[in-house]
Design an enzyme around this catalytic site. Structure first.
Site, PDB file in Angstrom:
ATOM      1  N   SER A 157       3.740   5.038   1.903  1.00 37.45           N
ATOM      2  CA  SER A 157       2.866   5.463   2.998  1.00 37.45           C
ATOM      3  C   SER A 157       2.432   4.223   3.752  1.00 37.45           C
ATOM      4  O   SER A 157       2.401   3.119   3.190  1.00 37.45           O
ATOM      5  CB  SER A 157       1.644   6.195   2.443  1.00 37.45           C
ATOM      6  OG  SER A 157       0.648   6.368   3.440  1.00 37.45           O
ATOM      7  N   TYR A 213      -5.895   6.965  -3.232  1.00 37.49           N
ATOM      8  CA  TYR A 213      -4.559   7.235  -2.687  1.00 37.49           C
ATOM      9  C   TYR A 213      -3.921   5.944  -2.188  1.00 37.49           C
ATOM     10  O   TYR A 213      -2.754   5.655  -2.497  1.00 37.49           O
ATOM     11  CB  TYR A 213      -4.668   8.249  -1.555  1.00 37.49           C
ATOM     12  CG  TYR A 213      -3.358   8.537  -0.860  1.00 37.49           C
ATOM     13  CD1 TYR A 213      -2.412   9.371  -1.435  1.00 37.49           C
ATOM     14  CD2 TYR A 213      -3.083   7.981   0.391  1.00 37.49           C
ATOM     15  CE1 TYR A 213      -1.213   9.640  -0.792  1.00 37.49           C
ATOM     16  CE2 TYR A 213      -1.893   8.246   1.041  1.00 37.49           C
ATOM     17  CZ  TYR A 213      -0.963   9.073   0.442  1.00 37.49           C
ATOM     18  OH  TYR A 213       0.225   9.316   1.084  1.00 37.49           O
TER      19      TYR A 213
END
Length: 300
Positions: free
Chosen positions: A152, A165
């Site tokens: 990501s 995250y």
């Protein structure tokens, strides 16, 4: 032109092969499964529920074999690897796409250690478990094996209130980089795909999780972080509207798997490319100020 590619170097695309994709019940994993099935690959789709596997098979234009696979359960990973090995019958696995993941958010000082462990268990330890179990089959692929980690842009720059995250995606960056060196002479290539916002159910799950997190915070935490949580909710809604479709990510994964000279990293989406540029060009304090402005704009 790719500046990292030597002038005159030939780039070809590999023929069809076999691929395991984890976390295929929705979103990016589902899109990758259907995409590779359409291309004629032998697709092993990691799912945790039979109904998800049956739905994928019914919707696929090609061969999809669901594999019951919980990346946090070592026995499940070993059973899945054994099933795939039997299906391949010594032919070797061409590619592994480590896509399974969850997103945990909240202020660092208030996220429970249990939630921290769950985040890292799924997004980091689970990826390692699957990779270790499948590496022997990838080595049997005749030097064409690929391991793709779904990272990501959050693995390059961390946003407030989603530290768990982002930490997991920073870890994936480190694991991918180390493995590129460790497996460099084996012919197995390691690629990290780094999407920005993608239109997947993760945003609905994120909003629901934000409700749970906020409800569980003590009054002092809501006083301290209430405005930031409100801004984050609006930013998530904005990203859900403007993110790229999962099929866009699936096509990038195809490049990572089939190119003879894949890049170590692929950014996906205009927002990911913009953030990567900011990380590269701006010093920390200027980047922090820019992050505040970007979050405020997205929250409008």
């Amino acid at each position: 032109m790719d500046a990292s590619r030597p002038i005159g170097a030939r780039v070809y695309h590999m023929s069809k092969g076999s691929i395991l994709i984890t976390g295929t019940s929705t979103g990016i994993g589902e899109a990758c499964t259907l995409h590779f099935a359409r291309l004629g690959w032998q697709v092993f789709a990691g799912v945790r529920r039979d109904e998800d596997g049956n739905r994928l098979k019914a919707g696929a234009d090609g061969s999809v074999q669901p594999v019951e696979l919980d990346v946090t359960d070592l026995a499940s990973v070993e059973r899945g690897a054994k099933l795939i090995g039997a299906a391949l019958d010594g032919a070797g696995l061409t590619a592994l796409v480590n896509n399974a993941g969850v997103a945990v958010g909240g202020p660092v000082e208030y996220v429970s250690l249990e939630d921290w462990r769950r985040q890292l268990e799924v997004n980091v330890i689970g990826q390692i478990a699957v990779t270790q179990a499948l590496l022997p089959m990838l080595r049997q692929s005749g030097g064409r094996g690929r391991i793709v980690f779904m990272g990501s842009i959050g693995g390059r720059v961390a946003s407030p209130l989603i530290a768990p995250y982002s930490a997991s995606k920073h870890a994936i960056e480190a694991i991918g980089e180390a493995m590129r060196h460790e497996l460099g002479s084996s012919g197995i290539r390691i690629v990290v795909v780094e999407p920005g916002a993608v239109r997947t159910p993760i945003w609905e799950k994120g909003q629901s999780a934000a409700d749970d997190i906020e409800a569980g915070l003590p009054a002092e935490a809501r006083d301290r972080y209430g405005p930031a949580v409100a801004d984050l909710r609006k930013a998530m809604a904005f990203q859900a509207r403007t993110g790229v479709e999962p099929d866009v990510v699936a096509r990038v994964v195809e490049k990572a798997v089939t190119s003879s000279r894949p890049r170590p990293r692929y950014l996906v989406g205009r927002d990911a490319k913009m953030m990567a540029t900011l990380v590269r060009m701006l010093p920390d304090r200027a980047r922090d100020a820019t992050m505040k402005r970007v979050l405020k704009l997205a929250a409008r």
